[in-house]
Write a protein that holds these residues in place. Structure first.
Motif, PDB file in Angstrom:
ATOM      1  N   TYR A   1     -47.090 -56.861 -23.566  1.00 19.76           N
ATOM      2  CA  TYR A   1     -46.555 -57.913 -22.609  1.00 19.76           C
ATOM      3  C   TYR A   1     -45.142 -58.186 -22.723  1.00 19.76           C
ATOM      4  O   TYR A   1     -44.470 -58.086 -21.838  1.00 19.76           O
ATOM      5  N   PHE A   2     -44.416 -57.856 -23.881  1.00 14.59           N
ATOM      6  CA  PHE A   2     -42.955 -57.897 -24.075  1.00 14.59           C
ATOM      7  C   PHE A   2     -42.337 -56.804 -23.920  1.00 14.59           C
ATOM      8  O   PHE A   2     -41.192 -56.550 -24.606  1.00 14.59           O
ATOM      9  N   ALA A   3     -43.106 -55.493 -23.517  1.00 12.44           N
ATOM     10  CA  ALA A   3     -42.440 -54.196 -23.178  1.00 12.44           C
ATOM     11  C   ALA A   3     -41.782 -53.882 -24.488  1.00 12.44           C
ATOM     12  O   ALA A   3     -40.622 -53.517 -24.531  1.00 12.44           O
ATOM     13  N   LEU A   4     -42.541 -53.811 -25.707  1.00 17.28           N
ATOM     14  CA  LEU A   4     -41.968 -53.267 -27.003  1.00 17.28           C
ATOM     15  C   LEU A   4     -42.637 -52.064 -27.333  1.00 17.28           C
ATOM     16  O   LEU A   4     -43.740 -51.729 -27.242  1.00 17.28           O
ATOM     17  N   GLU A   5     -41.858 -51.218 -28.175  1.00 15.67           N
ATOM     18  CA  GLU A   5     -42.269 -50.195 -28.649  1.00 15.67           C
ATOM     19  C   GLU A   5     -43.162 -50.462 -30.011  1.00 15.67           C
ATOM     20  O   GLU A   5     -42.536 -50.672 -30.957  1.00 15.67           O
ATOM     21  N   ILE A   6     -44.270 -50.305 -30.058  1.00 17.22           N
ATOM     22  CA  ILE A   6     -44.918 -50.615 -31.420  1.00 17.22           C
ATOM     23  C   ILE A   6     -44.982 -49.481 -32.392  1.00 17.22           C
ATOM     24  O   ILE A   6     -44.898 -48.262 -32.082  1.00 17.22           O
ATOM     25  N   ASP A   7     -44.989 -49.868 -33.770  1.00 18.19           N
ATOM     26  CA  ASP A   7     -44.962 -49.061 -34.743  1.00 18.19           C
ATOM     27  C   ASP A   7     -43.422 -48.425 -34.899  1.00 18.19           C
ATOM     28  O   ASP A   7     -43.426 -47.323 -35.777  1.00 18.19           O
ATOM     29  N   ARG A   8     -42.497 -49.132 -34.389  1.00 19.81           N
ATOM     30  CA  ARG A   8     -41.240 -48.433 -34.822  1.00 19.81           C
ATOM     31  C   ARG A   8     -40.942 -48.683 -36.254  1.00 19.81           C
ATOM     32  O   ARG A   8     -40.946 -49.816 -36.552  1.00 19.81           O
ATOM     33  N   LYS A   9     -40.398 -47.620 -36.866  1.00 16.40           N
ATOM     34  CA  LYS A   9     -40.338 -47.701 -38.607  1.00 16.40           C
ATOM     35  C   LYS A   9     -38.973 -47.851 -38.913  1.00 16.40           C
ATOM     36  O   LYS A   9     -38.538 -48.383 -39.887  1.00 16.40           O
ATOM     37  N   SER A  10     -37.843 -47.249 -38.055  1.00 18.49           N
ATOM     38  CA  SER A  10     -36.653 -46.826 -38.715  1.00 18.49           C
ATOM     39  C   SER A  10     -35.498 -47.431 -37.523  1.00 18.49           C
ATOM     40  O   SER A  10     -35.616 -47.314 -36.425  1.00 18.49           O
ATOM     41  N   GLN A  11     -34.567 -47.873 -38.251  1.00 17.37           N
ATOM     42  CA  GLN A  11     -33.285 -48.255 -37.392  1.00 17.37           C
ATOM     43  C   GLN A  11     -32.119 -47.299 -37.600  1.00 17.37           C
ATOM     44  O   GLN A  11     -31.035 -47.320 -37.121  1.00 17.37           O
ATOM     45  N   SER A  12     -32.274 -46.158 -38.238  1.00 15.87           N
ATOM     46  CA  SER A  12     -31.565 -45.022 -38.610  1.00 15.87           C
ATOM     47  C   SER A  12     -30.833 -44.468 -37.391  1.00 15.87           C
ATOM     48  O   SER A  12     -29.878 -44.226 -37.477  1.00 15.87           O
ATOM     49  N   PRO A  13     -31.551 -44.125 -36.257  1.00 12.05           N
ATOM     50  CA  PRO A  13     -30.855 -43.642 -34.801  1.00 12.05           C
ATOM     51  C   PRO A  13     -29.776 -44.758 -34.477  1.00 12.05           C
ATOM     52  O   PRO A  13     -28.720 -44.053 -33.621  1.00 12.05           O
ATOM     53  N   PHE A  14     -29.686 -45.745 -34.929  1.00  7.98           N
ATOM     54  CA  PHE A  14     -28.602 -46.857 -34.492  1.00  7.98           C
ATOM     55  C   PHE A  14     -27.329 -47.300 -35.247  1.00  7.98           C
ATOM     56  O   PHE A  14     -26.497 -47.849 -35.116  1.00  7.98           O
ATOM     57  N   ILE A  15     -27.754 -46.469 -36.734  1.00  8.29           N
ATOM     58  CA  ILE A  15     -26.575 -46.615 -37.739  1.00  8.29           C
ATOM     59  C   ILE A  15     -25.501 -45.666 -37.336  1.00  8.29           C
ATOM     60  O   ILE A  15     -25.535 -44.563 -37.187  1.00  8.29           O
ATOM     61  N   MET A  16     -24.448 -46.592 -37.333  1.00 10.32           N
ATOM     62  CA  MET A  16     -23.063 -45.936 -37.412  1.00 10.32           C
ATOM     63  C   MET A  16     -22.312 -45.847 -38.742  1.00 10.32           C
ATOM     64  O   MET A  16     -22.175 -47.016 -39.306  1.00 10.32           O
ATOM     65  N   PHE A  17     -22.326 -44.791 -39.530  1.00 10.20           N
ATOM     66  CA  PHE A  17     -21.633 -44.725 -40.736  1.00 10.20           C
ATOM     67  C   PHE A  17     -20.215 -44.677 -40.628  1.00 10.20           C
ATOM     68  O   PHE A  17     -19.460 -43.749 -39.976  1.00 10.20           O
ATOM     69  N   ASN A  18     -19.595 -45.521 -41.310  1.00 14.96           N
ATOM     70  CA  ASN A  18     -18.228 -45.917 -41.327  1.00 14.96           C
ATOM     71  C   ASN A  18     -17.627 -45.724 -42.590  1.00 14.96           C
ATOM     72  O   ASN A  18     -16.289 -45.388 -42.699  1.00 14.96           O
ATOM     73  N   GLY A  19     -18.233 -45.263 -43.786  1.00 11.68           N
ATOM     74  CA  GLY A  19     -17.843 -45.197 -44.926  1.00 11.68           C
ATOM     75  C   GLY A  19     -17.451 -46.381 -45.745  1.00 11.68           C
ATOM     76  O   GLY A  19     -16.601 -47.119 -45.181  1.00 11.68           O
ATOM     77  N   GLN A  20     -17.882 -46.474 -46.899  1.00 11.17           N
ATOM     78  CA  GLN A  20     -17.730 -48.029 -47.569  1.00 11.17           C
ATOM     79  C   GLN A  20     -16.269 -47.782 -48.391  1.00 11.17           C
ATOM     80  O   GLN A  20     -15.915 -46.949 -49.121  1.00 11.17           O
ATOM     81  N   LYS A  21     -15.390 -48.457 -48.049  1.00  7.04           N
ATOM     82  CA  LYS A  21     -13.766 -48.325 -48.380  1.00  7.04           C
ATOM     83  C   LYS A  21     -13.385 -49.411 -48.935  1.00  7.04           C
ATOM     84  O   LYS A  21     -12.285 -49.725 -49.409  1.00  7.04           O
ATOM     85  N   LYS A  22     -14.272 -50.620 -48.833  1.00  5.60           N
ATOM     86  CA  LYS A  22     -14.000 -51.891 -49.488  1.00  5.60           C
ATOM     87  C   LYS A  22     -14.150 -52.047 -50.997  1.00  5.60           C
ATOM     88  O   LYS A  22     -14.820 -52.632 -51.748  1.00  5.60           O
ATOM     89  N   HIS A  23     -13.234 -51.239 -51.571  1.00  6.60           N
ATOM     90  CA  HIS A  23     -13.379 -51.028 -53.127  1.00  6.60           C
ATOM     91  C   HIS A  23     -11.757 -50.824 -53.653  1.00  6.60           C
ATOM     92  O   HIS A  23     -10.989 -50.627 -52.686  1.00  6.60           O
ATOM     93  N   GLU A  24     -11.622 -50.962 -55.002  1.00 10.73           N
ATOM     94  CA  GLU A  24     -10.446 -50.961 -55.607  1.00 10.73           C
ATOM     95  C   GLU A  24     -10.018 -49.602 -56.104  1.00 10.73           C
ATOM     96  O   GLU A  24      -8.872 -49.412 -56.697  1.00 10.73           O
TER      97      GLU A  24
END
Length: 327
Positions: A193-216
């Protein structure tokens, strides 16, 4: 009858309040259409009778105040808005004692997207896994070090506490809850009804890796920049440690503490992120991309790529590169 309480946080994302109500109301309609009784009694619950959202452009009216809710089976925490999760938690801290008390009384709690910050602020997630929007993963780990953030996953469930990944992936959590409370058949109908992909388990394809640089840790930051500028070089962790005059074991520990990745993992993430961008915008084939980001072994590249993104390089290219689909 299952009582569902959708709270109305200050600075909430408006659709993340309306969508769950719409979904549970639709489930009731489907059940009644087949001669079954409605299952969900849904209420919007607030700290005040009216909550203004999006700089006052919209008002959401509560069906009940939190002090008026004697019993509830499921509490939904919608996504919080704004760019500062600390501020979002602070202006909604009055919900925290109520959430803790209701969970102790047996209510399940589900956070949608950045709503995980408010759920984590209760302390109920300490020692447990949680998902949220990948873009605020560093901030989440900094604020809640006792919670295990699994930012690649869409759904987590542990002892009556649920969380979802970023943005519209909360629909998958809502589907999951519908199936748990009703049946697979109803969940499939709702997905269609809502045109959803059921059983989708991962958001990995959407992640953009920027590297954690908020440190000292300045030497570690320079090591990160060196890795990012030398993708095609054969980088070894020993050589990196020597270059920045840090003992190997100490280098590993400092790097992991600063970035939430080991040096080897960081090298992989940077290379795969570069590969993703090339697959998205260029006409280069998979082997050309592989060599350009510093891999020489096809099997190794494909294995690491799928581990990080959840897709093979070919599938990723077909998903995001319009020219590749046309070809």
């Amino acid at each position: 009858m299952k009582h569902v309480s959708i709270i109305i946080p200050n600075e909430a994302v408006l659709v993340a309040i309306g969508d769950p109500r719409y979904l549970f109301d639709t489930v009731n309609n489907f059940l009644e259409a087949t001669g079954q009784p409605a299952l969900f009694n849904v209420q919007l619950v607030g700290l005040t009778p009216e909550v203004k959202l999006i700089n006052g452009s919209f008002s959401v009216h509560a069906d009940a105040l939190i002090g008026e809710v004697e019993h509830t089976d499921l509490i939904i925490i919608p996504a919080l808005g704004g760019r500062d999760p600390r501020h979002a938690v602070e202006i909604n801290k009055a919900y925290i004692p109520w959430l803790i008390a209701k969970h102790q009384q047996g209510a399940e709690i589900a956070s949608l997207c950045i709503g995980a910050f408010l759920l984590a602020a209760t302390g109920l997630l300490n020692g447990k896994e949680c998902s949220s929007h990948w873009v605020l993963a560093d901030e989440f780990r900094d604020m809640f070090p006792e919670v295990t953030l699994v930012d690649g996953r869409i759904i987590t469930e542990e002892r009556g506490l649920y969380s979802s990944g970023g943005a519209t992936s909360y629909w998958n959590l809502l589907l999951y809850i519908v199936e748990k409370y009703t049946s697979r058949e109803i969940a499939i109908k709702i997905a269609k009804y809502f045109a959803l992909e059921i059983d989708r388990k991962s958001q990995s394809p959407f992640i953009m890796f920027n590297g954690q640089k908020k440190h000292e840790d300045e030497p570690i930051r320079k090591a990160q920049e060196f890795i990012e500028s030398n993708l095609t070089e054969k980088l070894s962790v020993d050589e990196l440690a020597d270059k920045f005059a840090i003992g190997r074991r100490h280098f590993d520990r400092r790097f992991k503490k600063a970035t939430n990745n080991t040096p080897a993992e960081y090298i992989q993430r940077v290379r795969i992120e570069a590969a993703k961008k090339l697959l998205e915008i260029s006409r280069k084939n998979v082997n050309e991309v592989m060599y350009e980001v510093g891999y020489a072994d096809t099997k190794s590249f494909r294995t690491v790529f799928k581990k990080i993104t959840g897709l093979s390089p070919i599938d990723y290219r077909n998903k995001y590169n319009n020219e590749a689909v046309v070809a």
